[in-house]
Design a protein around this motif. Structure first.
Motif, PDB file in Angstrom:
ATOM      1  N   GLY B  24      87.163   3.247 -72.303  1.00 29.98           N
ATOM      2  CA  GLY B  24      88.522   2.466 -73.110  1.00 29.98           C
ATOM      3  C   GLY B  24      87.991   0.859 -73.036  1.00 29.98           C
ATOM      4  N   SER B  25      88.672   0.548 -73.732  1.00 34.52           N
ATOM      5  CA  SER B  25      89.164  -1.226 -73.977  1.00 34.52           C
ATOM      6  C   SER B  25      90.301  -1.908 -74.958  1.00 34.52           C
ATOM      7  N   GLY B  26      90.607  -3.010 -74.914  1.00 34.48           N
ATOM      8  CA  GLY B  26      91.556  -3.196 -75.333  1.00 34.48           C
ATOM      9  C   GLY B  26      92.889  -3.005 -75.118  1.00 34.48           C
ATOM     10  N   TYR B  27      93.419  -2.119 -74.922  1.00 32.85           N
ATOM     11  CA  TYR B  27      94.740  -2.414 -73.377  1.00 32.85           C
ATOM     12  C   TYR B  27      94.533  -1.596 -71.952  1.00 32.85           C
ATOM     13  N   ARG B  28      95.183  -1.865 -71.011  1.00 31.06           N
ATOM     14  CA  ARG B  28      94.912  -1.315 -69.926  1.00 31.06           C
ATOM     15  C   ARG B  28      95.000  -0.275 -69.551  1.00 31.06           C
ATOM     16  N   PHE B  29      93.570   0.297 -69.531  1.00 32.69           N
ATOM     17  CA  PHE B  29      93.693   1.928 -69.395  1.00 32.69           C
ATOM     18  C   PHE B  29      93.653   2.722 -68.484  1.00 32.69           C
ATOM     19  N   TYR B  95      85.945  15.629 -78.722  1.00 26.59           N
ATOM     20  CA  TYR B  95      86.384  13.747 -78.738  1.00 26.59           C
ATOM     21  C   TYR B  95      87.500  13.506 -77.249  1.00 26.59           C
ATOM     22  N   CYS B  96      87.422  12.582 -77.544  1.00 28.18           N
ATOM     23  CA  CYS B  96      89.007  12.280 -76.709  1.00 28.18           C
ATOM     24  C   CYS B  96      89.782  11.059 -76.890  1.00 28.18           C
ATOM     25  N   ALA B  97      90.489  11.138 -76.886  1.00 25.51           N
ATOM     26  CA  ALA B  97      92.264  10.263 -76.892  1.00 25.51           C
ATOM     27  C   ALA B  97      92.866   9.503 -76.323  1.00 25.51           C
ATOM     28  N   ARG B  98      93.376   8.794 -76.642  1.00 18.74           N
ATOM     29  CA  ARG B  98      94.480   7.948 -75.608  1.00 18.74           C
ATOM     30  C   ARG B  98      95.697   8.619 -76.320  1.00 18.74           C
ATOM     31  N   GLU B  99      96.704   9.312 -75.454  1.00 17.01           N
ATOM     32  CA  GLU B  99      98.400  10.197 -75.810  1.00 17.01           C
ATOM     33  C   GLU B  99      98.941   8.473 -75.061  1.00 17.01           C
ATOM     34  N   PHE B 100     100.154   8.759 -76.913  1.00 21.20           N
ATOM     35  CA  PHE B 100     100.706   7.152 -76.021  1.00 21.20           C
ATOM     36  C   PHE B 100     102.018   8.365 -76.857  1.00 21.20           C
ATOM     37  N   SER B 101     102.748   7.408 -77.438  1.00 16.27           N
ATOM     38  CA  SER B 101     104.673   7.615 -77.281  1.00 16.27           C
ATOM     39  C   SER B 101     104.675   9.111 -77.686  1.00 16.27           C
ATOM     40  N   SER B 102     105.776   9.683 -77.030  1.00 19.23           N
ATOM     41  CA  SER B 102     106.289  10.796 -76.884  1.00 19.23           C
ATOM     42  C   SER B 102     104.466  11.689 -77.108  1.00 19.23           C
ATOM     43  N   ALA B 103     103.425  11.396 -76.027  1.00 19.98           N
ATOM     44  CA  ALA B 103     102.408  11.986 -75.759  1.00 19.98           C
ATOM     45  C   ALA B 103     101.534  12.425 -77.196  1.00 19.98           C
ATOM     46  N   SER B 104     101.632  11.799 -78.302  1.00 15.80           N
ATOM     47  CA  SER B 104     100.466  11.635 -79.600  1.00 15.80           C
ATOM     48  C   SER B 104      99.306  11.078 -79.096  1.00 15.80           C
ATOM     49  N   MET B 105      98.758  11.722 -79.875  1.00 11.48           N
ATOM     50  CA  MET B 105      97.319  10.994 -79.652  1.00 11.48           C
ATOM     51  C   MET B 105      97.176   9.889 -80.320  1.00 11.48           C
ATOM     52  N   ASP B 106      96.825   8.838 -80.478  1.00 17.65           N
ATOM     53  CA  ASP B 106      97.268   7.869 -81.327  1.00 17.65           C
ATOM     54  C   ASP B 106      95.599   7.239 -81.505  1.00 17.65           C
ATOM     55  N   VAL B 107      94.405   6.970 -80.788  1.00 18.71           N
ATOM     56  CA  VAL B 107      93.621   6.544 -80.831  1.00 18.71           C
ATOM     57  C   VAL B 107      92.310   7.384 -80.055  1.00 18.71           C
ATOM     58  N   TRP B 108      91.389   7.681 -81.412  1.00 22.67           N
ATOM     59  CA  TRP B 108      90.436   8.452 -80.829  1.00 22.67           C
ATOM     60  C   TRP B 108      89.178   7.659 -80.553  1.00 22.67           C
ATOM     61  N   GLY B 109      88.790   9.078 -79.657  1.00 23.34           N
ATOM     62  CA  GLY B 109      86.361   7.705 -80.126  1.00 23.34           C
ATOM     63  C   GLY B 109      86.354   8.444 -80.952  1.00 23.34           C
ATOM     64  N   GLN B 110      85.189   8.567 -81.048  1.00 23.94           N
ATOM     65  CA  GLN B 110      84.618   8.367 -82.478  1.00 23.94           C
ATOM     66  C   GLN B 110      83.592  10.123 -82.228  1.00 23.94           C
ATOM     67  N   GLY B 111      83.873  10.998 -81.312  1.00 23.26           N
ATOM     68  CA  GLY B 111      83.286  12.238 -81.069  1.00 23.26           C
ATOM     69  C   GLY B 111      81.645  12.551 -81.017  1.00 23.26           C
ATOM     70  N   THR B 112      81.550  13.501 -79.654  1.00 20.72           N
ATOM     71  CA  THR B 112      80.234  13.369 -79.197  1.00 20.72           C
ATOM     72  C   THR B 112      80.308  14.749 -79.343  1.00 20.72           C
ATOM     73  N   THR B 113      78.785  14.991 -79.895  1.00 19.02           N
ATOM     74  CA  THR B 113      78.360  15.956 -80.812  1.00 19.02           C
ATOM     75  C   THR B 113      77.240  16.774 -79.591  1.00 19.02           C
ATOM     76  N   VAL B 114      77.743  17.799 -78.420  1.00 23.08           N
ATOM     77  CA  VAL B 114      77.485  18.449 -77.281  1.00 23.08           C
ATOM     78  C   VAL B 114      76.232  19.738 -78.316  1.00 23.08           C
ATOM     79  N   THR B 115      75.184  20.159 -78.618  1.00 17.79           N
ATOM     80  CA  THR B 115      74.075  21.754 -78.659  1.00 17.79           C
ATOM     81  C   THR B 115      73.354  21.739 -77.712  1.00 17.79           C
TER      82      THR B 115
END
Lengths: 106, 118
Positions: B24-29, B95-115
């Motif tokens: 994470g960057s740009g906010y208080r992790f 995908y990872c994602a940040r929980e924000f207001s009302s525990a919604s996921m407002d910022v998402w990572g780009q995803g990691t493909t695992v095969t």
């Protein structure tokens, strides 16, 4: 665990149409309901949180309503960029389950 | 700008271990829960679990409890998802994602493909 059921699973519509997607929770979740849009090959994007609050930057043609167990996402006038898959998610309790998705097609 | 940047795609064999990351960057992790979401090929989103980086409090979906481990290192603003023994059925985008207001996921990572394939 709370189960989320979306309907329909898929939907065909045209540019300019008004579209409604519904989401039902297996128990009351107050207004802890979020809507996401996902396009192919992309991460999901938050559209609506807390049932009816529009996420910053999301066009006003998207709106949400409902409380308790029944919720709706409405797109007032479909634009070409709106053709995607839409998911609801409850954030009332963990596990914060998603609906199965609604694929919106032309 | 608030961002979550995930580690790159992985190709592994069944039985191997793996740890993927989300920085994470740009906010208080430490002030927001970070969640992990699985998307199997052609399928929907599945909520796996969340972690609170400030104290590593973690909640798992029963479907994933015991199958994965979620952790975080707040000193480097990074959350992790790891497997001790991969199966072919772990093949997915995570995908990872940040929980924000009302525990919604407002910022998402780009995803990691695992095969996972032999």
């Amino acid at each position: 665990d709370i189960q989320m059921t979306q309907s329909p699973s898929s939907l065909s519509a045209s540019v300019g149409d008004r579209v409604t997607i519904t989401c039902r929770a297996s128990q009351s979740i107050s207004r802890f309901l979020n809507w996401y849009q996902q396009k192919p090959g992309k991460a999901p994007k938050l559209l609506i949180y807390a049932a009816s609050s529009l996420q910053s930057g999301v066009p006003s043609r998207f709106s949400g309503s409902g409380s308790g167990t029944d919720f709706t996402l409405t797109i007032s006038s479909l634009q070409p960029e709106d053709f995607a898959t839409y998911y609801c998610q409850q954030s009332y309790s963990a596990p914060r389950s998603f609906g199965q998705g609604t694929k919106l097609e032309i | 700008e608030v961002q979550l940047v995930q580690s790159g795609a992985e190709v592994k064999k069944p039985g191997e271990s793996l740890k993927i990351s989300c920085k994470g960057s740009g906010y208080r992790f430490t002030t927001n829960w970070i969640g992990w979401v699985r998307q199997m090929p052609g399928k929907g989103l599945e909520w796996m679990g969340i972690i609170y980086p400030a104290d590593s409090d973690t909640r798992y979906s029963p479907s994933f409890q015991g199958q994965v481990t979620i952790s975080a290192d707040k000193s480097i603003n990074t959350a992790y998802l790891q497997w001790s023994s991969l199966k072919a059925s772990d093949t997915a985008i995570y995908y990872c994602a940040r929980e924000f207001s009302s525990a919604s996921m407002d910022v998402w990572g780009q995803g990691t493909t695992v095969t996972v394939s032999s």
